[in-house]
Design a protein around this motif. Sequence first.
Motif, PDB file in Angstrom:
ATOM      1  N   UNK A   1       0.804  -1.228   0.000  1.00  0.00           N
ATOM      2  CA  UNK A   1       0.000   0.000   0.000  1.00  0.00           C
ATOM      3  C   UNK A   1       0.827   1.264   0.000  1.00  0.00           C
ATOM      4  N   UNK A   2       2.110   1.163   0.375  1.00  0.00           N
ATOM      5  CA  UNK A   2       2.971   2.339   0.423  1.00  0.00           C
ATOM      6  C   UNK A   2       3.697   2.554  -0.908  1.00  0.00           C
ATOM      7  N   UNK A   3       4.406   1.527  -1.394  1.00  0.00           N
ATOM      8  CA  UNK A   3       5.226   1.711  -2.605  1.00  0.00           C
ATOM      9  C   UNK A   3       4.583   1.105  -3.857  1.00  0.00           C
ATOM     10  N   UNK A   4       3.459   0.430  -3.702  1.00  0.00           N
ATOM     11  CA  UNK A   4       2.685  -0.145  -4.806  1.00  0.00           C
ATOM     12  C   UNK A   4       3.403  -1.286  -5.528  1.00  0.00           C
ATOM     13  N   UNK A   5       4.427  -1.850  -4.901  1.00  0.00           N
ATOM     14  CA  UNK A   5       5.137  -2.975  -5.509  1.00  0.00           C
ATOM     15  C   UNK A   5       4.321  -4.259  -5.314  1.00  0.00           C
ATOM     16  N   UNK A   6       4.231  -5.071  -6.362  1.00  0.00           N
ATOM     17  CA  UNK A   6       3.551  -6.366  -6.286  1.00  0.00           C
ATOM     18  C   UNK A   6       4.600  -7.459  -6.262  1.00  0.00           C
TER      19      UNK A   6
END
Length: 130
Positions: A71-76
């Motif tokens: 939710x912070x850096x949007x990395x999956x």
Amino acid sequence: MHEYGIAEAVLHAVERRAAGRPVRRARVRAGALLRISEPALNQAFVLVSDGTVADGAHLEVIVDPVRMTCGRCDRTTASDGLFAMCPACGSTDLAIEGGDGLVLESIELVEAAHAPGNSRRDRADPSGSP
């Protein structure tokens, strides 16, 4: 051992799909969050399939990874396990997707060694006349 219950569910699906025909192999796709031990599932499947159409069938397990989006850096990230924090930024604000499914992907039936009847006869003509 939750694998026993999963093996029963897999056998039920295999029997429905096989429709009374003997089964040689089955492949299931299981989510990583189910924490299935493949050797334990195979052992349980041997026990529950004894005397059924899947008696002696090999069970192949493919593990689907869990997908987590930060939710912070949007990395999956995809993983066979579950992280407590984002591997990129360390945030614990993770949205989890997938990893909990169980799907019977395929079955392989035992081929008949010999089918009675005249293989040269026209199937549309039950008398066998030319």
